[in-house]
Design an enzyme around this catalytic site. Structure first.
Site, mmCIF file in Angstrom:
data_model
loop_
_atom_site.group_PDB
_atom_site.id
_atom_site.type_symbol
_atom_site.label_atom_id
_atom_site.label_comp_id
_atom_site.label_asym_id
_atom_site.label_seq_id
_atom_site.Cartn_x
_atom_site.Cartn_y
_atom_site.Cartn_z
ATOM 1 C CE LYS A 86 24.396 42.366 -44.496
ATOM 2 N NZ LYS A 86 23.990 41.621 -43.273
ATOM 3 C CB SER A 146 20.642 43.371 -42.261
ATOM 4 O OG SER A 146 21.727 42.493 -42.014
ATOM 5 C CB SER A 148 21.215 39.564 -40.869
ATOM 6 O OG SER A 148 20.603 40.626 -40.178
#
Lengths: 98, 485
Positions: B78, B153, B177
């Site tokens: 990420k 996310s 997330s």
């Protein structure tokens, strides 16, 4: 239900948060915060008398390490992402008047 | 196709000499070039770095001396994990050109284990969102239906693993997330216990809740990655000094007699009937495997979301104060003074959701409201934790849906509050600091994946993963693939 937060409060909070908001953004922010705070108001129904607060899920005491010098990043690398610089300094608009 | 293999199957090929890390890296880079224009999982792809790391891994496998059980495995991370010399944007305009001078501890550990970094994945700006639509750059699409969101996310990481654009990936989970995008993309997503994995070099959102964890094609792979990234780090004082067991070795043990708690509050009103049916059926499967399911109650569940939306924004408003246009990140032009410079920089650099959370957090912490909002939320956090403590006195693992709904369409949740409600079943775990994992437990009639959530005791990922693995092995869900070329 509405009216939990007024425009002047939005302006005050935006000043504290260092966020410049347009007039349109202020109004939209007021409406949205009002709705979110309306949802959050359900917490009032929960009795928390005598309940201690939790700031951290895992209980911890101070974590200490030996006070030994270690290398740190060289100034050139620390400054590499600066939007504006002068030599080994970060440059910002003048703060103190002459 | 080599890109369809699990990490453990891929490594088995490296061991036998049937494939090399370089061949795997090239296959993934080719697939990214062919498929990612439609999925849009990556913000940055790092082919030169990947091929160089893979070539080094080739030599180690040839010599019969791999650095770890995942040496040479292509991994995506990420874009809020600092990577030295590789742009780290956090999905934000304000960090669009930020190139970190150091690696996050998890990146160092992955590299010390010999893994191959493929690139940095898309995310909601500063990890604030549940759909990856709040990325400042572009929205990621769900590989199972490109018209739908992959969750968020960490939506880029979930989509990358689901679409075979990485063998595994790292994400971060502050309120769901990792688990929610894992449910939406049909991948395995593990949020470890708070403190299990070092947060050094993770760009902070809400420091008392953030935790890094893996996305994987199956539970064994998640356990393999966790083993590498777990453990105490002197650079993160909240990382716990708890030994990381061999999570993979634990997986084979049967779940006969394991006590499974089914929280009634997690079957919320208005939940999608297809999700509920799949999760109820999964519980029956666990019972057939010898698990002893019993109903439990987590009575504060209904209040956890409201408490979270005070605590997380409060911490975020403090953490994001550092983006002032001085040391790094963008700076707005034409400011009168320093305060004006910061206010304009932040106005231009942050998107609407980040501004909303900063405003909400600043309000909750401001004089006159502190006790009524932030203080109250911290007390509710205690009650959430007590609910779980009481439950874990009676059961070993909690089983529940990961989300109340199926992946939604792009643009479907314009209202911020409607988006927040999507995290209602993942947030309590973060408030209590517990480990949780989402695994695939079926599909809707329209072919969308459904997630089953297991929640464990602090630092008991071993039992959590054992239950998830037993379930996964007893069903055939892992074999279905998204409708992509």
């Amino acid at each position: 239900m509405g009216g939990r937060i007024e425009t002047r409060e939005v302006e005050q909070v935006a000043r504290l948060a260092r966020l410049e908001l347009s007039a349109e953004e202020k109004e939209r922010m007021r409406e949205q915060l009002d709705r979110i705070l309306g949802y959050i108001d359900k917490l009032r129904r929960l009795d928390t008398e005598g309940v201690p607060p939790t700031s951290h899920a895992v209980p911890m005491v101070n974590v200490m390490r030996e006070d030994e010098p270690r290398p740190c990043l060289p100034p050139q690398e620390m400054l590499a992402n600066a939007p504006d610089r002068s030599g080994d300094f970060f440059r910002v608009p003048r703060i103190i008047e002459d | 196709m080599i890109t369809q293999l699990t990490v453990h199957a891929l490594v088995e090929q490296f061991r036998r000499g049937a494939a090399t890390p370089s061949a795997a890296a090239r296959a993934y880079l080719d697939r990214i070039a062919a498929v990612d224009p439609s999925v849009r999982a990556y913000i940055t792809v790092t082919p030169e770095r990947a091929l160089a790391a893979a070539a080094a891994a080739d030599a180690r496998w040839r010599a019969g001396r791999p650095l770890s059980p995942i040496d040479g495995v292509p991994i995506a991370v990420k874009d809020l994990l600092c990577t030295k010399g590789v742009r780290t944007t956090c999905g934000s305009r304000i960090l669009e050109h930020f190139v970190p001078p150091y690696d996050a501890t998890v990146i160092e550990r992955l590299e010390a284990a010999g893994t191959v970094l493929l690139g940095k994945t898309n995310m909601d700006e500063f990890a604030m969102g549940s759909s990856t639509e709040h990325s400042a750059f572009f929205a990621t699409r769900n590989p199972w239906d490109l018209a739908r969101v992959p969750g968020g996310s960490s939506g880029g990481s979930g989509a990358a693993v689901a679409a075979d654009l990485a063998a595994a990936a790292l994400g971060s989970d502050t309120g769901g997330s990792i688990r929610q995008p894992a449910a939406f993309t049909g991948t395995v997503g593990l949020k470890p216990t708070y403190g299990r994995v070092s947060r050094y070099g993770l760009v902070a959102f809400a420091s008392s809740l953030d935790q890094i964890g893996p996305f994987a094609k199956d539970v064994i792979d998640a356990a393999l990655v966790l083993r590498v990234i777990a453990g105490r780090d002197p650079l993160d004082s909240t990382s716990a000094d708890v030994p990381a067991p061999d999570f993979v070795a634990e997986l084979g043990r049967p779940i006969e007699g394991l006590r499974l708690g089914v929280p009634q509050e997690y079957f919320v009103e208005g939940m999608d009937p297809e999700v509920e049916a799949s999760v109820r059926e999964a519980i029956e499967v666990l019972k057939r495997l010898g698990g002893r399911a019993e109903p439990i109650s987590l009575p504060t569940t209904d209040y956890a979301l409201a408490a979270y939306y005070l605590i997380a924004p409060a911490e975020a408003s403090s953490n994001l104060a550092r983006y002032d246009g001085v040391k790094y990140g963008s700076r707005a032009a034409g400011a009168r003074d320093v305060i004006d410079m910061s206010s304009k920089t932040r106005a231009q650099g942050f998107g609407p959701e980040v501004k909303r959370r900063i405003m909400l957090g600043t309000y909750a912490l401001s004089a006159g409201y502190y006790e009524a909002y932030y203080g109250k939320a911290q007390k509710v956090r205690t009650l959430v934790r007590r609910d779980f403590d009481a439950a874990f006195a009676r059961v070993d693992v909690i089983v529940a849906p990961t989300t109340p709904n199926l992946p939604f369409k792009h643009g479907e949740k314009e209202d911020p509050l409607a988006m927040y409600l999507n995290d209602v079943l993942t947030i309590p775990v973060n408030l209590a600091g517990l480990p949780g994992v989402s695994v695939r437990c079926g599909f809707s009639l329209a072919g969308l994946p459904i997630g089953l959530q297991f929640i464990g005791r602090p630092f008991d990922e071993a039992t959590l993963l054992r239950a998830a693995h037993a379930y996964e092995q007893a069903t055939g869900w892992q074999t279905r693939r998204p409708p992509l070329p």
